[in-house]
Each structure stands twice: as C-alpha cells, then as structure tokens.
Design an enzyme around this catalytic site. Structure first.
Site, PDB file in Angstrom:
ATOM      1  N   GLY A  13      21.597  -8.078  -9.766  1.00  0.00           N
ATOM      2  CA  GLY A  13      20.488  -9.028  -9.893  1.00  0.00           C
ATOM      3  C   GLY A  13      20.978 -10.396 -10.344  1.00  0.00           C
ATOM      4  CE1 TYR A  14      20.142 -17.090 -11.179  1.00  0.00           C
ATOM      5  CE2 TYR A  14      18.245 -16.789 -12.621  1.00  0.00           C
ATOM      6  CZ  TYR A  14      19.223 -17.597 -12.077  1.00  0.00           C
ATOM      7  OH  TYR A  14      19.272 -18.917 -12.432  1.00  0.00           O
ATOM      8  CG  LEU A  36      21.347  -2.290  -3.938  1.00  0.00           C
ATOM      9  CD1 LEU A  36      22.010  -1.970  -2.589  1.00  0.00           C
ATOM     10  CD2 LEU A  36      21.995  -3.536  -4.540  1.00  0.00           C
ATOM     11  CB  ILE A  62      17.968   2.804 -14.925  1.00  0.00           C
ATOM     12  CG1 ILE A  62      16.653   2.092 -14.638  1.00  0.00           C
ATOM     13  CG2 ILE A  62      19.163   1.868 -14.802  1.00  0.00           C
ATOM     14  CD1 ILE A  62      16.222   1.141 -15.751  1.00  0.00           C
ATOM     15  CB  SER A 128      11.581 -11.536 -22.038  1.00  0.00           C
ATOM     16  OG  SER A 128      10.844 -12.642 -21.600  1.00  0.00           O
ATOM     17  CE1 TYR A 156       9.836  -8.229 -17.546  1.00  0.00           C
ATOM     18  CE2 TYR A 156       9.022 -10.184 -18.690  1.00  0.00           C
ATOM     19  CZ  TYR A 156      10.076  -9.427 -18.202  1.00  0.00           C
ATOM     20  OH  TYR A 156      11.368  -9.872 -18.366  1.00  0.00           O
ATOM     21  CE  LYS A 160      12.424  -6.832 -19.821  1.00  0.00           C
ATOM     22  NZ  LYS A 160      13.761  -6.351 -19.522  1.00  0.00           N
ATOM     23  CG  ASN A 199      11.326 -20.375 -19.030  1.00  0.00           C
ATOM     24  OD1 ASN A 199      11.075 -20.037 -20.177  1.00  0.00           O
ATOM     25  ND2 ASN A 199      10.409 -20.391 -18.094  1.00  0.00           N
ATOM     26  NE  ARG A 313       1.966 -18.704 -14.228  1.00  0.00           N
ATOM     27  CZ  ARG A 313       3.283 -18.775 -14.016  1.00  0.00           C
ATOM     28  NH1 ARG A 313       3.762 -18.607 -12.793  1.00  0.00           N
ATOM     29  NH2 ARG A 313       4.108 -19.014 -14.994  1.00  0.00           N
TER      30      ARG A 313
HETATM   31  P1  NAD Z   1      16.577  -9.371 -11.101  1.00  0.00           P
HETATM   32  O1  NAD Z   1      15.381  -8.746 -10.482  1.00  0.00           O
HETATM   33  O2  NAD Z   1      17.349 -10.365 -10.311  1.00  0.00           O
HETATM   34  O3  NAD Z   1      17.578  -8.249 -11.629  1.00  0.00           O
HETATM   35  C1  NAD Z   1      17.133  -6.965 -12.032  1.00  0.00           C
HETATM   36  C2  NAD Z   1      17.978  -5.951 -11.274  1.00  0.00           C
HETATM   37  O4  NAD Z   1      17.541  -4.631 -11.651  1.00  0.00           O
HETATM   38  C3  NAD Z   1      17.822  -6.061  -9.759  1.00  0.00           C
HETATM   39  O5  NAD Z   1      19.083  -6.138  -9.156  1.00  0.00           O
HETATM   40  C4  NAD Z   1      17.103  -4.775  -9.365  1.00  0.00           C
HETATM   41  O6  NAD Z   1      17.484  -4.322  -8.081  1.00  0.00           O
HETATM   42  C5  NAD Z   1      17.518  -3.834 -10.470  1.00  0.00           C
HETATM   43  N1  NAD Z   1      16.594  -2.717 -10.690  1.00  0.00           N
HETATM   44  C6  NAD Z   1      15.238  -2.761 -10.733  1.00  0.00           C
HETATM   45  N2  NAD Z   1      14.760  -1.528 -10.940  1.00  0.00           N
HETATM   46  C7  NAD Z   1      15.821  -0.689 -11.040  1.00  0.00           C
HETATM   47  C8  NAD Z   1      15.971   0.704 -11.238  1.00  0.00           C
HETATM   48  N3  NAD Z   1      14.911   1.501 -11.381  1.00  0.00           N
HETATM   49  N4  NAD Z   1      17.218   1.229 -11.272  1.00  0.00           N
HETATM   50  C9  NAD Z   1      18.316   0.428 -11.110  1.00  0.00           C
HETATM   51  N5  NAD Z   1      18.228  -0.888 -10.899  1.00  0.00           N
HETATM   52  C10 NAD Z   1      16.991  -1.447 -10.872  1.00  0.00           C
HETATM   53  O7  NAD Z   1      16.091 -10.033 -12.477  1.00  0.00           O
HETATM   54  P2  NAD Z   1      16.842 -11.004 -13.477  1.00  0.00           P
HETATM   55  O8  NAD Z   1      16.129 -12.281 -13.463  1.00  0.00           O
HETATM   56  O9  NAD Z   1      18.288 -10.969 -13.237  1.00  0.00           O
HETATM   57  O10 NAD Z   1      16.500 -10.287 -14.841  1.00  0.00           O
HETATM   58  C11 NAD Z   1      17.416  -9.412 -15.473  1.00  0.00           C
HETATM   59  C12 NAD Z   1      16.804  -8.899 -16.757  1.00  0.00           C
HETATM   60  O11 NAD Z   1      16.483  -9.995 -17.596  1.00  0.00           O
HETATM   61  C13 NAD Z   1      15.520  -8.126 -16.577  1.00  0.00           C
HETATM   62  O12 NAD Z   1      15.498  -7.079 -17.518  1.00  0.00           O
HETATM   63  C14 NAD Z   1      14.449  -9.138 -16.892  1.00  0.00           C
HETATM   64  O13 NAD Z   1      13.290  -8.513 -17.364  1.00  0.00           O
HETATM   65  C15 NAD Z   1      15.134  -9.934 -17.988  1.00  0.00           C
HETATM   66  N6  NAD Z   1      14.648 -11.309 -18.133  1.00  0.00           N
HETATM   67  C16 NAD Z   1      14.603 -12.135 -17.035  1.00  0.00           C
HETATM   68  C17 NAD Z   1      14.161 -13.444 -17.178  1.00  0.00           C
HETATM   69  C18 NAD Z   1      14.042 -14.366 -15.997  1.00  0.00           C
HETATM   70  O14 NAD Z   1      13.272 -15.315 -16.054  1.00  0.00           O
HETATM   71  N7  NAD Z   1      14.798 -14.150 -14.919  1.00  0.00           N
HETATM   72  C19 NAD Z   1      13.788 -13.912 -18.447  1.00  0.00           C
HETATM   73  C20 NAD Z   1      13.866 -13.056 -19.544  1.00  0.00           C
HETATM   74  C21 NAD Z   1      14.292 -11.743 -19.363  1.00  0.00           C
HETATM   75  C1  WQD Z   2       7.393 -22.226 -16.078  1.00  0.00           C
HETATM   76  C2  WQD Z   2       6.347 -23.318 -16.196  1.00  0.00           C
HETATM   77  C3  WQD Z   2       4.163 -22.654 -15.445  1.00  0.00           C
HETATM   78  C4  WQD Z   2       5.153 -22.071 -11.276  1.00  0.00           C
HETATM   79  C5  WQD Z   2       8.304 -16.376 -16.936  1.00  0.00           C
HETATM   80  C6  WQD Z   2       7.974 -15.077 -17.607  1.00  0.00           C
HETATM   81  C7  WQD Z   2       8.900 -14.863 -18.773  1.00  0.00           C
HETATM   82  C8  WQD Z   2      10.356 -14.987 -18.347  1.00  0.00           C
HETATM   83  C9  WQD Z   2      10.602 -16.256 -17.626  1.00  0.00           C
HETATM   84  C10 WQD Z   2      11.101 -12.786 -17.778  1.00  0.00           C
HETATM   85  C11 WQD Z   2       5.010 -22.792 -16.712  1.00  0.00           C
HETATM   86  C12 WQD Z   2       4.716 -23.745 -14.568  1.00  0.00           C
HETATM   87  C13 WQD Z   2       5.239 -22.369 -12.626  1.00  0.00           C
HETATM   88  C14 WQD Z   2       4.384 -22.925 -10.445  1.00  0.00           C
HETATM   89  C15 WQD Z   2       3.857 -24.296 -12.342  1.00  0.00           C
HETATM   90  N1  WQD Z   2      10.727 -13.931 -17.451  1.00  0.00           N
HETATM   91  N2  WQD Z   2       4.608 -23.459 -13.140  1.00  0.00           N
HETATM   92  N3  WQD Z   2       3.772 -24.007 -11.020  1.00  0.00           N
HETATM   93  O1  WQD Z   2       5.932 -18.409 -17.109  1.00  0.00           O
HETATM   94  O2  WQD Z   2       7.522 -19.679 -18.599  1.00  0.00           O
HETATM   95  O3  WQD Z   2       8.104 -17.422 -17.874  1.00  0.00           O
HETATM   96  O4  WQD Z   2       9.670 -16.370 -16.535  1.00  0.00           O
HETATM   97  O5  WQD Z   2      11.209 -12.323 -18.882  1.00  0.00           O
HETATM   98  O6  WQD Z   2       8.623 -13.600 -19.242  1.00  0.00           O
HETATM   99  O7  WQD Z   2       6.638 -15.123 -18.066  1.00  0.00           O
HETATM  100  O8  WQD Z   2       8.177 -19.231 -16.234  1.00  0.00           O
HETATM  101  O9  WQD Z   2       8.963 -20.354 -14.215  1.00  0.00           O
HETATM  102  O10 WQD Z   2       6.832 -19.003 -14.099  1.00  0.00           O
HETATM  103  O11 WQD Z   2       6.831 -21.140 -15.356  1.00  0.00           O
HETATM  104  O12 WQD Z   2       3.276 -25.269 -12.802  1.00  0.00           O
HETATM  105  O13 WQD Z   2       4.235 -22.704  -9.250  1.00  0.00           O
HETATM  106  O14 WQD Z   2       6.083 -23.828 -14.880  1.00  0.00           O
HETATM  107  O15 WQD Z   2       2.795 -22.836 -15.668  1.00  0.00           O
HETATM  108  O16 WQD Z   2       4.463 -23.785 -17.518  1.00  0.00           O
HETATM  109  P1  WQD Z   2       7.306 -18.713 -17.487  1.00  0.00           P
HETATM  110  P2  WQD Z   2       7.724 -19.886 -14.880  1.00  0.00           P
END
Ligand code: NAD
Ligand code: WQD
Length: 368
Positions: A13-14, A36, A62, A128, A156, A160, A199, A313
C-alpha cells in the site's frame, strides 16, 4: 549486514511501500504480507528499482491466522512487525461497519495471535489522527498532543482506537504474566508504538513510486492531482465558513518520506528502549488550509486549478494539527520535507503514472 527482520502488513500500500523502502535502505530484511485489496504487486518492482533490494512478498489476508503462521514459520528471523494492513475509507466505514471491524480489528487480533505464537514481540501500528475526533471541543488542545482525550467520530476511527486498546491490553498482559512467573525481564521484550499520523501526502522524488489511485480518491491531494491531470473538472471545496484565516479547514500535511522515516525511528526506539506501549503523533506541527493547499499545488503545476466551494463534508472538523513535540524529543524525529516538496513530488508521480501502477481499476471501484 542485516540489522533485523520486519514483517510489514499492508506493505504494498501507499505508506507501507515507502516504509518497506526506508527499512531496506536501513539494512532491515523486509517481508511483506498484503492481499492486494487496495494495491498492486508492481510496487515490489518499483521498490527494487529504487534501492536495489527486493522485499519478500506474500499474498495473504491478515484475517487468515494460519496463512500468517506459515509466513512466520518460513521466516523464523522475523523479530518485528509494522502493521499497516487495513480498510481506510472513512465514508465507506459507516456503510460497512462489520467489514471494517472484521479487517481492522479482527485482522489485528489474528496478527497478534500469530506473532505471540512465534514469539515476535515488537509491533508498530498505523493509527490515525482521526482517533482524536474534534480536538477543538477541549480548550488548549490545538495543536493536538498525545494526551488529548480520544474520541473518534466515525467508524473507521473507532476501529483504530479499538486496535490501540487491543494492542495495549495484550502488551500489558504479556508483561504482567512474565512478572507473575518471576521473569519480568522476558516481559520487557513486548513493545508497541501507536503512530497517529496526520495527513500523509506526496510521492517519491524519482516519480516512480506514489499513491496508487485505484478507484475514486477520497483525500484532498490525490483529488487535486486528478484535476490537474484532467481526470476531474474541478475540486469541490468542502466549506469556506470555518473559523480559519480563509474559512477553509486546517490539516497537518506530512510528506510520506518523512512518515516512512518515522516508522523506522519508532521501531529502532522500541528495540533500544523497550518502553512498553507508547503513542506518538507523526505530523509537522504546521496547519494548512484547503485554499493554501490548492495554491501550493497550483504553483507546482504552473496554472490555477479550478475549484468550487460547496457544503461542508459531514464529519469534517475545523482543525487537525499535530503537536509533534514528543516524537521530536523521544524519537529525535521531525519532518524535513516541505509542502512544496510534497506537491512537486506528487505532481511528478502523477504526470509519470496517470494510471498508477498501470493496473486496471477493480470492478467494484469502477461501478462505485
Ligand atoms: P493503503 O490502502 O494504500 O494500504 C493498506 C494496504 O493494506 C493495502 O495494500 C491493502 O491491499 C492492504 N490490505 C487491506 N486489507 C487487507 C487484508 N485483509 N489483508 C492483507 N492486506 C490488506 O492505505 P495507506 O494510506 O497506505 O494506509 C496504511 C495504514 O495507515 C492504514 O492502516 C491506514 O488506516 C493508516 N492511515 C492512513 C492514513 C492516510 O491518510 N493514508 C492516515 C492515517 C492512518
Ligand atoms: C483534507 C481537507 C476536507 C476533499 C482523512 C481521514 C483521516 C486520515 C487522513 C486515515 C479537509 C478538504 C477534501 C475534497 C475538500 N486517514 N477536502 N475537498 O479528512 O483530514 O483525513 O485522511 O487515517 O482519518 O479522515 O483528509 O484529504 O479527505 O481532507 O475540500 O474533495 O480537505 O474537507 O478539510 P481528512 P482529506
């Protein structure tokens, strides 16, 4: 010389892929487990292209404890886990709570059970900033410190915070059991880092690794990138009536390369200090509004990007800015890259890879 061996769940993942890269660059051995669901195996090639080392990869879910057992059996040298695998779409989590609790909570329990059987005792968990919910409901909690009360406002976020509790209870129990058995030292090897990210954004400066845009993005920067590349007519700005300097909401955007380093230093801290369970915010400490982000991204693209202000939103909060002092002091970690770096790297990645890792979107995403 290999310094240690890490199982990375969600490693294609990312954030997981950037962390796998940082680990390999720091001479860790990396074993990735991912089903995947939201990623492409192509990322393994890209990691190898960048650092010349290839992580091992297993297509395992997992929630499949026996599948995880097999991976640990095949790699008895694994002594640490970084746990990213999860479902992460806030909106979808409210529509499919059972799926979110199953993957995020049950999947984490299955992982902890398998780790315990194999005596793997260090875990770094992707939490998160969303666990804090609306921190403006308390006085003096912006920027948000780790002692801000937890109060997620969506499903969500509750998965967490639940996993944070599950991990804490498990580590405490392992430590207490060891004490009861008269061997407290052996309990001290149980450690967990709960990393609360703000973020994440940006991509690799080479332009060959980034966030794979499967389906409809949810986050601001991937959406802005789609506007810039012509896949989307305009950005919808969710509300300009917040109490901020320009009326739009404030977030703490952090470059994914800085975030990946945060995992590396947190893992090293667990190994060196055996602190038990610790939560750390990973953010820059600097808040940016939506309008500021549009301006910053427009600048690297070289033209104004179209947007329209619409209603707020549901569930959005005014301000999620980190107080990263604890990570700065204890982990000796702070963000080094700027918003401009993140925007420039994201744009390079988007221009080079308009279809992500050249993977056709999955059917359910196309229909969504
Ligand atoms: P992502 O979706 O790119 O990566 C998550 C990976 O987990 C993916 O590759 C997906 O295929 C895999 N996955 C999902 N379900 C699975 C399962 N049942 N078994 C095995 N693999 C599985 O997301 P990301 O942005 O890289 O986020 C990674 C972690 O960070 C996540 O736990 C997410 O909740 C957390 N997080 C993300 C953000 C964000 O904004 N990207 C912010 C805070 C926390
Ligand atoms: C950022 C800002 C929106 C889209 C989310 C999850 C958080 C974490 C990170 C996983 C906000 C504004 C967005 C659009 C907009 N992920 N926006 N137009 O909501 O801060 O956090 O991702 O853990 O849990 O909630 O991130 O990128 O969605 O939004 O105006 O089309 O951009 O309102 O202020 P957010 P986001």
């Amino acid at each position: 010389m290999v310094v240690g061996s890490v199982l990375v769940t969600g490693g294609t993942g990312y954030i997981g892929s950037f962390t796998a890269l940082a680990l390999l660059e720091a001479d860790y051995k990396v074993v990735i487990v991912d089903n995947l669901y939201n990623s492409s195996e192509e990322v393994i090639n890209r990691i190898e292209l960048i650092c010349g080392k290839r992580p091992a990869f297993y297509n395992v879910d997992i929630t499949d404890e026996a599948g995880l057992d097999k991976v640990f059996d095949e790699h008895p040298d694994i002594d640490n886990v970084i746990h990213f695998a999860a479902l992460k779409a806030v909106g979808e989590s409210g529509e499919k709570p059972l799926e979110y609790y199953y993957v995020n909570v049950y999947g984490s329990i299955s992982l902890l059970r398998s780790m315990t059987k194999h005596n793997v005792t260090n875990i770094v968990f992707s939490s998160s900033a969303t666990v804090y919910g609306d921190a403006t409901r308390f006085p003096n909690m912006i920027p948000i410190p780790e002692h801000c009360p937890i109060g997620p406002t969506n499903t969500y976020g509750r998965t967490k915070s639940t996993v944070e509790s599950v991990i804490s209870d498990h580590i405490d129990a392992q430590r207490n059991n060891a004490k009861k058995q008269g061997n407290p030292k052996s309990g001290e090897k149980w450690n967990a880092a709960l990393l609360r990210y703000f973020n994440p954004c940006g991509a690799h400066p080479s332009g060959i690794m980034g966030e794979n845009p499967l389906g409809v993005p949810y986050n601001l920067l991937p959406l802005l990138a789609q506007v810039a590349i012509g896949k989307r007519e305009k950005l919808l700005v969710f509300g300009d009536d917040y109490k901020s300097k320009d009326g739009t909401a404030i977030r703490d955007y952090i470059h994914v390369l800085d975030l990946a380093k945060g995992h590396l230093v947190a893992l090293n801290y667990l190994r060196e200090h055996q602190p038990g369970v610790k939560a750390w915010n990973l953010g820059s400490g600097r808040g940016s509004t939506v309008f500021e982000m549009i301006k910053a991204f427009s600048k690297v693209v070289g033209r104004d990007l179209p947007y329209e202000v619409v209603e707020r939103r549901q569930g959005d909060v005014l301000d999620l800015t980190a107080n990263p002092a604890l990570a700065n002091e204890e982990l000796k970690w702070k963000t080094e890259l700027t918003l401009e770096d993140a925007c420039a790297d994201l744009w390079k990645w988007t221009e080079n890879n308009p279809e992500g890792y050249d993977q056709a979107p999955r059917k359910e995403f196309v229909e969504a």
